[in-house]
Design a protein around this motif. Sequence first.
Motif, mmCIF file in Angstrom:
data_model
loop_
_atom_site.group_PDB
_atom_site.id
_atom_site.type_symbol
_atom_site.label_atom_id
_atom_site.label_comp_id
_atom_site.label_asym_id
_atom_site.label_seq_id
_atom_site.Cartn_x
_atom_site.Cartn_y
_atom_site.Cartn_z
ATOM 1 N N TRP A 23 0.860 -1.191 0.000
ATOM 2 C CA TRP A 23 0.000 0.000 0.000
ATOM 3 C C TRP A 23 0.897 1.243 0.000
ATOM 4 C CZ3 TRP A 23 -4.663 -0.923 -1.382
ATOM 5 C CH2 TRP A 23 -5.214 -2.167 -1.117
ATOM 6 N N ARG A 48 -4.649 5.133 0.932
ATOM 7 C CA ARG A 48 -5.021 5.657 2.258
ATOM 8 C C ARG A 48 -6.492 5.386 2.546
ATOM 9 N NH1 ARG A 48 -1.537 8.215 5.069
ATOM 10 N NH2 ARG A 48 -3.029 9.300 6.394
ATOM 11 N N LEU A 77 -7.001 1.673 3.413
ATOM 12 C CA LEU A 77 -6.519 1.313 4.751
ATOM 13 C C LEU A 77 -7.409 1.900 5.842
ATOM 14 C CD1 LEU A 77 -2.684 1.664 4.181
ATOM 15 C CD2 LEU A 77 -3.940 -0.461 4.631
ATOM 16 N N ILE A 78 -7.760 3.168 5.721
ATOM 17 C CA ILE A 78 -8.614 3.797 6.737
ATOM 18 C C ILE A 78 -9.986 3.116 6.759
ATOM 19 C CG2 ILE A 78 -9.852 5.926 7.319
ATOM 20 C CD1 ILE A 78 -7.273 7.430 6.441
ATOM 21 N N SER A 98 -5.381 8.389 10.607
ATOM 22 C CA SER A 98 -4.364 8.882 9.684
ATOM 23 C C SER A 98 -2.964 8.479 10.155
ATOM 24 C CB SER A 98 -4.465 10.404 9.565
ATOM 25 O OG SER A 98 -3.463 10.900 8.701
ATOM 26 N N THR A 144 -2.447 4.781 9.664
ATOM 27 C CA THR A 144 -2.217 4.541 8.238
ATOM 28 C C THR A 144 -0.787 4.911 7.852
ATOM 29 O OG1 THR A 144 -4.544 4.895 7.744
ATOM 30 C CG2 THR A 144 -3.011 5.110 5.902
ATOM 31 N N ASP A 145 -0.283 6.033 8.367
ATOM 32 C CA ASP A 145 1.111 6.414 8.090
ATOM 33 C C ASP A 145 2.069 5.332 8.572
ATOM 34 O OD1 ASP A 145 0.371 8.793 6.914
ATOM 35 O OD2 ASP A 145 0.852 10.037 8.662
ATOM 36 N N GLN A 175 1.849 2.248 6.307
ATOM 37 C CA GLN A 175 2.472 2.528 5.013
ATOM 38 C C GLN A 175 3.991 2.668 5.106
ATOM 39 O OE1 GLN A 175 -0.065 5.857 3.580
ATOM 40 N NE2 GLN A 175 -0.471 4.505 1.849
#
Length: 176
Positions: free
Chosen positions: A114, A123, A126-127, A154, A157-158, A161
């Motif tokens: 991702w 994003r 994933l969210i 957020s 997710t960061d 990733q």
Amino acid sequence: MRFIRVLPIVIAFSILFGAAFTGLVIAPGFTSTVARTPSVGLVAYSTTEARGRHIYVREGCVYCHSQQVRNVKADANLAESFGVSKAGDYYYDLPHLLGTSRQGPDLSNEGRVWRREIGEPARDYLIGHFINPRDYNPNSIMPAFDYLSKQELSDLTDYIQSLGAWKDNVPQQEET
């Protein structure tokens, strides 16, 4: 009299505990296999990634997801695609989140799947998956994290990733 019969058992367990503690806790700090330097290309977590990692720990994600590709038959396809994890891959991780079981997929290279370059679709996926996993996989046993704030989602997710994404910038070398 009973004390005399119990004393050898207490001594034996004390010696066993001491040996186990020494071998599992003290000795690894003196071995050369413990990562003293980060893997080539590994970068420290950004502020948002570090906050996301904290959320990952707080929410117990490590209980169902591992973050290590092992050199075992069960991980053969992961090892072929991404390579086997090395000690230096976890240089910035304290505590280490290797995981012990996989009810969910291994996440050690999720940032390569991702990628940030995909942009908002990655994003959003994933969210959305964090908010309600059954919208994406009806058989998922992952709990919904719909109670997390937008900022927490957020940050999480960061973090996801970032996992393994640094490997894309490292030239592949032949293993010896």
